[in-house]
Design an enzyme around this catalytic site. Structure first.
Site, PDB file in Angstrom:
ATOM      1  N   SER A 240       0.099   0.333  15.880  1.00 32.85           N
ATOM      2  CA  SER A 240      -0.265   0.178  14.469  1.00 32.85           C
ATOM      3  C   SER A 240      -0.425  -1.295  14.127  1.00 32.85           C
ATOM      4  CB  SER A 240       0.839   0.801  13.610  1.00 32.85           C
ATOM      5  OG  SER A 240       0.768   0.281  12.298  1.00 32.85           O
TER       6      SER A 240
ATOM      7  N   ASP B 104      -3.013   6.326  -3.049  1.00 34.56           N
ATOM      8  CA  ASP B 104      -1.836   5.696  -2.431  1.00 34.56           C
ATOM      9  C   ASP B 104      -1.301   4.595  -3.354  1.00 34.56           C
ATOM     10  OD1 ASP B 104      -3.804   3.781  -1.999  1.00 34.56           O
ATOM     11  OD2 ASP B 104      -3.034   3.195  -0.048  1.00 34.56           O
TER      12      ASP B 104
ATOM     13  N   GLU C 297     -12.308   5.987   6.291  1.00 40.38           N
ATOM     14  CA  GLU C 297     -11.277   6.342   7.260  1.00 40.38           C
ATOM     15  C   GLU C 297     -10.798   7.742   6.881  1.00 40.38           C
ATOM     16  OE1 GLU C 297      -9.120   2.321   8.575  1.00 40.38           O
ATOM     17  OE2 GLU C 297      -8.567   2.958   6.567  1.00 40.38           O
ATOM     18  N   ALA C 298     -10.298   8.468   7.873  1.00 45.51           N
ATOM     19  CA  ALA C 298      -9.839   9.835   7.600  1.00 45.51           C
ATOM     20  C   ALA C 298      -8.785   9.850   6.492  1.00 45.51           C
ATOM     21  CB  ALA C 298      -9.279  10.446   8.880  1.00 45.51           C
ATOM     22  N   ASN C 299      -8.017   8.758   6.382  1.00 47.75           N
ATOM     23  CA  ASN C 299      -6.953   8.700   5.381  1.00 47.75           C
ATOM     24  C   ASN C 299      -7.471   8.515   3.952  1.00 47.75           C
ATOM     25  OD1 ASN C 299      -7.542   5.936   5.058  1.00 47.75           O
ATOM     26  ND2 ASN C 299      -6.122   5.361   6.682  1.00 47.75           N
TER      27      ASN C 299
ATOM     28  N   ASP D 242      -1.456   1.449  -3.699  1.00 46.86           N
ATOM     29  CA  ASP D 242      -2.271   0.386  -4.281  1.00 46.86           C
ATOM     30  C   ASP D 242      -3.670   0.885  -4.630  1.00 46.86           C
ATOM     31  OD1 ASP D 242      -3.016   0.625  -1.635  1.00 46.86           O
ATOM     32  OD2 ASP D 242      -3.450  -1.498  -1.372  1.00 46.86           O
TER      33      ASP D 242
ATOM     34  N   SER E 268       0.806  -1.220   0.000  1.00 45.88           N
ATOM     35  CA  SER E 268       0.000   0.000   0.000  1.00 45.88           C
ATOM     36  C   SER E 268       0.845   1.278   0.000  1.00 45.88           C
ATOM     37  CB  SER E 268      -0.929  -0.089   1.211  1.00 45.88           C
ATOM     38  OG  SER E 268      -1.780   0.995   1.299  1.00 45.88           O
TER      39      SER E 268
ATOM     40  N   ASP F 245      -6.219   2.308  -3.014  1.00 42.29           N
ATOM     41  CA  ASP F 245      -7.468   2.135  -2.271  1.00 42.29           C
ATOM     42  C   ASP F 245      -7.778   3.338  -1.389  1.00 42.29           C
ATOM     43  OD1 ASP F 245      -5.560   1.674  -0.355  1.00 42.29           O
ATOM     44  OD2 ASP F 245      -6.232  -0.357   0.151  1.00 42.29           O
TER      45      ASP F 245
HETATM   46  P1  NG1 Z   1      -2.544   1.078  11.200  1.00 39.48           P
HETATM   47  O1  NG1 Z   1      -1.121   0.939  10.768  1.00 39.48           O
HETATM   48  O2  NG1 Z   1      -3.119  -0.086  11.945  1.00 39.48           O
HETATM   49  O3  NG1 Z   1      -2.781   2.410  11.888  1.00 39.48           O
HETATM   50  C1  NG1 Z   1      -3.212   1.979   8.763  1.00 39.48           C
HETATM   51  C2  NG1 Z   1      -4.287   3.031   8.787  1.00 39.48           C
HETATM   52  C3  NG1 Z   1      -5.616   2.319   8.799  1.00 39.48           C
HETATM   53  C4  NG1 Z   1      -5.768   1.387   7.604  1.00 39.48           C
HETATM   54  C5  NG1 Z   1      -4.540   0.471   7.507  1.00 39.48           C
HETATM   55  C6  NG1 Z   1      -4.523  -0.380   6.255  1.00 39.48           C
HETATM   56  C7  NG1 Z   1      -4.237   5.224   9.907  1.00 39.48           C
HETATM   57  C8  NG1 Z   1      -4.059   5.980  11.157  1.00 39.48           C
HETATM   58  N1  NG1 Z   1      -4.164   3.886   9.989  1.00 39.48           N
HETATM   59  O4  NG1 Z   1      -3.422   1.128   9.854  1.00 39.48           O
HETATM   60  O5  NG1 Z   1      -6.635   3.272   8.818  1.00 39.48           O
HETATM   61  O6  NG1 Z   1      -5.972   2.104   6.423  1.00 39.48           O
HETATM   62  O7  NG1 Z   1      -3.326   1.226   7.561  1.00 39.48           O
HETATM   63  O8  NG1 Z   1      -3.873   0.180   5.183  1.00 39.48           O
HETATM   64  O9  NG1 Z   1      -4.456   5.846   8.856  1.00 39.48           O
HETATM   65 ZN    ZN Z   2      -3.618   1.301   0.249  1.00 45.08          ZN
END
Ligand code: NG1
Ligand code: ZN
Length: 545
Positions: A500, A276, A370-372, A278, A66, A280
């Site tokens: 994480s 990003d 997700e915010a991202n 990949d 990703s 998504d």
């Molecule tokens: P982790 O590394 O568990 O915080 C991150 C993203 C998740 C999700 C995953 C999968 C943040 C804070 N965390 O997870 O929302 O997208 O990667 O790619 O953005």
């Molecule tokens: Zn991704």
């Protein structure tokens, strides 16, 4: 009857297990340095075949890391409806990857027994990978695993993660699973939606696209070739000439809150879009007339899309149950806006798409992001039938039928299997076009609370344990109390920490009334994590106040 089954695994010796620390099937499967993944891939090939035999359906293997750096890679399995792997099997995946070579066959036999798998069932596996060069050898390792258990393989080559999820889902529904059918479905629905809507007001069909130097750039080029410029005009940057995700892509733009490399020339008011590695996730951004950077992230997308669906539901007077799902990383201002202004219920779940997806499925129409920037719209079959029926119901007013028809095509644009940057762009563009909005008009709905995301390396990230959808910390003892004390002294303060699931680190999130306060709060909490959870390497620098 005693099971006399034995397994011969001819390729096992070519993929010996590395002796190292345990690795876990995390938020997005196994993810680490590509060099350490050979045996993991082989074993995931084996497991995918068993999962396929067990579910009597096609299973996917996606090879990607990703948004993470080029030297990383990863693997995750995709379940029959295109969703993330079942949680029980995540545990089996962790078990199978962590046993020594000598126990591999017996662990596989245990799974066959405990899951009552009929070994003579066919095992069908779809595989795909992102553009990482390491993906080629890793794919071959996975293929060895698939072949050792006599699985059938279909290799989609370089595809986005959501495309692979979509192919698995479609194939299991008995539909065609081709790259061309994916693009045709998305663009047909988009053209249908937009065809009736003239380009006017602040809307422009042009986007300045940051492909993160990955698969998103390749596939965006393909998507654009299905659409003429009145529908979508795409100027592609970071198309693969630079390093994957390096100073570009959706994660960089979201976390750094600045322009990606290569898009420095974007003109004020132009629509920037980053995906990003990949494809998504997406985020939108623009520069205002004073060249100040503005970010429109997954929370903004959720509020735009859910708000618009709500308007259509009101117009066509359908009583369907609409909800939004977010995680603790959602900006507090977005949650307040969606619940108080849009009056749409919001659920907060643990980080990880699987949690959001499952929660969203509880609604007739669920919007999760997700915010991202990872998210999509899901809907029940029954809801779709009600909407389709309303769109042709002559007893309704023409305006009601039209609203139902718009809703119907909007739902066709989404990828119901998983968050998909390409389909999300078409969703956002559909709503903006319909409202004749540019990014400024979209942005004004609410103002993000300034926030900061940091990470700290610790000896063992399992030192940090959380509850309440990752919002409260239960270990190490006393850390939550320290965070509470710090948060109290910041206006509109909120902060939480969690380990994480994709990186060897603990994440710290903070928001407050000013950027300075958010930064200060995040740094103070990061220092506490470093001190109390066994920080390694350089300590976070204290705030300069
Ligand atoms: P982790 O590394 O568990 O915080 C991150 C993203 C998740 C999700 C995953 C999968 C943040 C804070 N965390 O997870 O929302 O997208 O990667 O790619 O953005
Ligand atoms: Zn991704």
């Amino acid at each position: 009857m005693a099971l006399t089954l034995t397994l011969s695994l001819p390729s096992k010796t070519s993929h010996p297990k590395l002796v190292g620390k345990e690795i876990q099937y995390g938020t997005a499967g196994f993810r680490t340095l590509a060099d350490d993944l050979d045996f993991v891939m082989y074993r995931m090939g084996l497991l995918a075949v068993l999962r396929s035999k067990c579910t009597k359906a096609v299973i996917g293997i996606m090879i990607t890391a990703s948004h993470n750096p080029l030297q990383d890679n990863g693997v995750k399995l995709v379940d029959p409806h295109g969703e993330m792997l079942d949680q029980k099997w995540e545990k089996l995946a962790t078990d199978i990857v962590n046993v020594g070579d000598g126990q591999l066959e017996s662990v596989l036999l245990d799974i066959i027994r405990s899951e009552s798998i009929e070994i003579s069932e066919p095992g069908k596996v779809f595989v795909g990978r992102d553009t990482r060069p390491s993906g080629v050898a890793l794919l071959n390792s996975a293929i060895d695993g698939i072949k050792d258990l006599h699985g059938e393989l279909r290799d989609f080559g370089i595809v986005t993660t959501p495309m692979l999820h979509y192919f698995v889902d479609e194939s299991n529904k008995g539909n065609e699973a081709w790259v061309s059918s994916y693009f045709a479905k998305l663009t047909k629905a988009f053209k249908h939606f937009c065809g009736e809507i003239s380009i006017s007001g602040a809307y422009s069909p042009k986007i300045v696209f940051d492909g993160a130097n990955g698969v998103g750039a390749i596939k965006m080029g393909m998507l654009a070739s299905f659409l003429d410029k009145d529908f979508l005009e795409v100027e592609i940057h970071n198309g693969g000439e630079g390093i994957l995700n390096f100073e570009c892509g959706a994660d960089f733009v979201k976390v750094q809150q600045k322009l990606p490399k290569g898009l420095e020339g974007i003109k004020p008011g132009e629509k920037g879009v980053s995906v990003d590695g990949d494809a998504d996730r997406i985020v939108y951004f623009y520069l205002d007339d004073s060249h100040v950077f503005h970010l429109l992230d997954g929370d903004k997308i959720a509020s735009l899309v859910a708000g618009y669906i709500n308007e259509l539901l009101q117009e066509c007077k359908l009583k369907l149950n609409l909800g939004v799902v977010q995680t603790a990383y959602a900006n507090g201002a977005s949650t307040k806006y969606i619940t108080e202004n849009l009056k749409i219920p919001v659920d907060c779940v643990s980080t990880g798409v699987k949690y959001l997806h499952h929660k969203a499925l509880e609604r007739d129409i669920g919007v999760y992001f997700e915010a991202n920037g990872h998210g999509t719209v899901v809907f029940s079959k029954a809801a779709l039938e009600v909407i389709e029926k309303a769109s042709v119901d002559q007893s309704l007013l023409p305006s009601e039928r039209l609203a139902a028809a718009k809703l119907n095509s909007l739902l066709q644009i989404s990828n119901p299997a998983v968050g998909d940057a390409l389909s999300d762009i078409l969703l956002v563009e559909s709503v903006l076009r319909s409202k004749h909005w540019g990014l400024k008009e979209w942005e004004v709905a609410y103002t993000d609370l300034p926030n900061r995301l940091l990470k700290v390396k610790v000896e063992d990230k399992n030192n940090v344990q959380t509850t309440d959808a990752g919002r409260r910390c239960t270990a190490p003892a006393g850390l939550q109390e320290e965070i509470d004390k710090l948060v109290k002294s910041y206006p509109s303060g909120r902060s939480f920490v969690r380990s994480s699931g994709t990186e060897d680190a603990v994440r710290i999130y903070a928001e407050s009334d000013t950027q300075r306060n958010a930064d200060e709060l995040a740094t103070k909490v990061a220092i506490k994590v470093y001190q109390m959870a066994g920080g390694v390497g350089e300590a976070p620098s204290p705030p300069s106040v």
